[in-house]
Scaffold this active site. Sequence first.
Site, mmCIF file in Angstrom:
data_model
loop_
_atom_site.group_PDB
_atom_site.id
_atom_site.type_symbol
_atom_site.label_atom_id
_atom_site.label_comp_id
_atom_site.label_asym_id
_atom_site.label_seq_id
_atom_site.Cartn_x
_atom_site.Cartn_y
_atom_site.Cartn_z
ATOM 1 N N GLU A 54 46.955 -34.702 52.840
ATOM 2 C CA GLU A 54 47.996 -34.779 51.795
ATOM 3 C C GLU A 54 48.638 -36.158 51.876
ATOM 4 O O GLU A 54 49.164 -36.543 52.932
ATOM 5 C CB GLU A 54 49.074 -33.698 51.978
ATOM 6 C CG GLU A 54 48.594 -32.316 51.606
ATOM 7 C CD GLU A 54 49.693 -31.260 51.635
ATOM 8 O OE1 GLU A 54 50.867 -31.600 51.373
ATOM 9 O OE2 GLU A 54 49.363 -30.099 51.935
ATOM 10 N N GLU B 81 50.515 -27.242 57.578
ATOM 11 C CA GLU B 81 51.866 -27.595 58.039
ATOM 12 C C GLU B 81 52.426 -26.481 58.920
ATOM 13 O O GLU B 81 53.500 -25.914 58.657
ATOM 14 C CB GLU B 81 52.776 -27.939 56.851
ATOM 15 C CG GLU B 81 52.255 -29.153 56.107
ATOM 16 C CD GLU B 81 53.215 -29.801 55.113
ATOM 17 O OE1 GLU B 81 54.275 -29.220 54.809
ATOM 18 O OE2 GLU B 81 52.894 -30.915 54.644
HETATM 19 O O1 AHR Z 1 51.996 -31.009 48.117
HETATM 20 C C1 AHR Z 1 53.188 -30.288 48.091
HETATM 21 C C2 AHR Z 1 53.541 -29.691 49.434
HETATM 22 O O2 AHR Z 1 53.786 -30.730 50.340
HETATM 23 C C3 AHR Z 1 52.474 -28.879 50.102
HETATM 24 O O3 AHR Z 1 52.476 -27.554 49.684
HETATM 25 C C4 AHR Z 1 52.848 -28.951 51.547
HETATM 26 O O4 AHR Z 1 51.740 -28.852 52.397
HETATM 27 C C5 AHR Z 1 53.563 -30.273 51.652
HETATM 28 O O5 AHR Z 1 54.769 -30.155 52.288
#
Ligand code: AHR
Length: 508
Positions: free
Chosen positions: A312, A189
């Site tokens: 994710e 991110e």
């Molecule tokens: O999964 C939780 C968080 O969500 C992670 O650390 C981040 O990459 C995302 O914003």
Amino acid sequence: MVLLLSSILVFSQNEITTITISNDKNAPIISKHIYGHFAEHLGRCIYEGLYVGEDNKIIPNTEGVRNDIIDALKELGIPNLRWPGGCFADTYHWKDGIGPKEDRPTIVNRWWGGTTEDNSFGTHNFLNLCETLGAEPYLSGNVGSGTVQELSDWVQYTNHGQISPMADWRRENGREEPWNVKYWGIGNEAWGCGGNMTAEYYADVYRKYATFMSSWSNEAKIVRIASGASADDYHWTEVLMKKVPYHLMEAVALHYYAVIDWTVKGPSKDFDEEIYFKSMKAATKMEELVTKHVAIMDKYDPEEKVALFVDEWGGWYDTEPEIANGVLFQQNTMRDAMIAATTLNTFNNHARRVKMANVAQVVNVLQAVILTDKEKMILTPTYHVMKMYKVHQDAQLIPTLFENVDYTLGDEKIPALSVSTSKDKNGFIHISLANIDSKKENIVEINIETLDIKKITGTFLSSKKLQDHNTFENPTKVEPTDFKDFKVKKGILTVKIPAFSVIVLEGK
Ligand code: AHR
């Protein structure tokens, strides 16, 4: 509504939908890595979740990792595990987690609760765990607060087989053979917790890091993964695809969570139908997001050199208040099962470009497949869906085309059904079906004439209420059962899909 996925045809009329199976011999293989997981130093995911310490005499463990979790993840056929973050990755200095534990410095987990960690779970623990699981490790490198040298040293430490400073240090720490880690994230991110960079700036930073990760021609064939877009930030993907030469980038990531409102995310178990509908609306958006990011990738990379990794994904709700250090701990209900089933159908159907996905997260955090409480452990509805769907891992997609039916609430409509189909190496056909409608059964008719199926069996997941979930007191409230509510007549398979349910059919 007509959904074109390729050549299964699903015609909708009232609640009856007719499906025709395609005979496309060139359809892609569904990478097993679509069924990947994610473990971050966050709340009770690593410490108290996976890792209870080598000295723990109460909870049986292997090198400190709970044996019950190891068994459950093996049963799931876990193909890969991403670590150590998430946002944590861009604060993590891997050398602090190497060598005698008593000499390791602490680290303050600044993103997640400000807890002080002792670095007792480090690179050796993680990579040995992956070996035990038979899963590919995916290391997420620190770009935000690290250095190019630090990340390229990590590659040498884990992967170099000859004499070298890092390989020698690895041997001193008790590991002779390299682990040969294939998957490497270059930051996480980068547009947010990874450094608040612009896409243009990150693309240049990426190029520099990627240059020092491997050799000229990347003989080691490591997979360098660019920190990708958040949700519908198509500009991010466009810039990466335009500015990064493809010999430096094997994959671009995408992060997307099914969240109804980032300021009020709603309860994880005591939600009403309106919230359920909103969650499903958010979850079904994955189809549009993947389609549009893939279209950008297709424009710049028609030869499909760069893969899309949705590293994710999952449902994100308000943290359950009653758990100590339970940062991002949430319960997991039939709603999560429906999110998992529709999302995995989407990934399967986009197998041409989507080569990896990682549900967030593996234990005790967000849409977890496993929850723990001291020596107790439970499997969530999401776990059961992933287990039912594991039959698609490395199977050949049988593309589908269908006209969907609506799930309606008030003035709003979202697609109710999702389906994906594949043929595995042993010739078994699997059809996974999900109906997210909270009240209405949907019936599908599938023309299976071309598949030469003689016998069909089925597995089913649902429960009385959308909010149903497993607890430490009642760990089997939501569990798969056999499914028999189908019939075959003259090559037409008719399946009744009850409201909020998931079905996987197996034909041979
Ligand atoms: O999964 C939780 C968080 O969500 C992670 O650390 C981040 O990459 C995302 O914003």
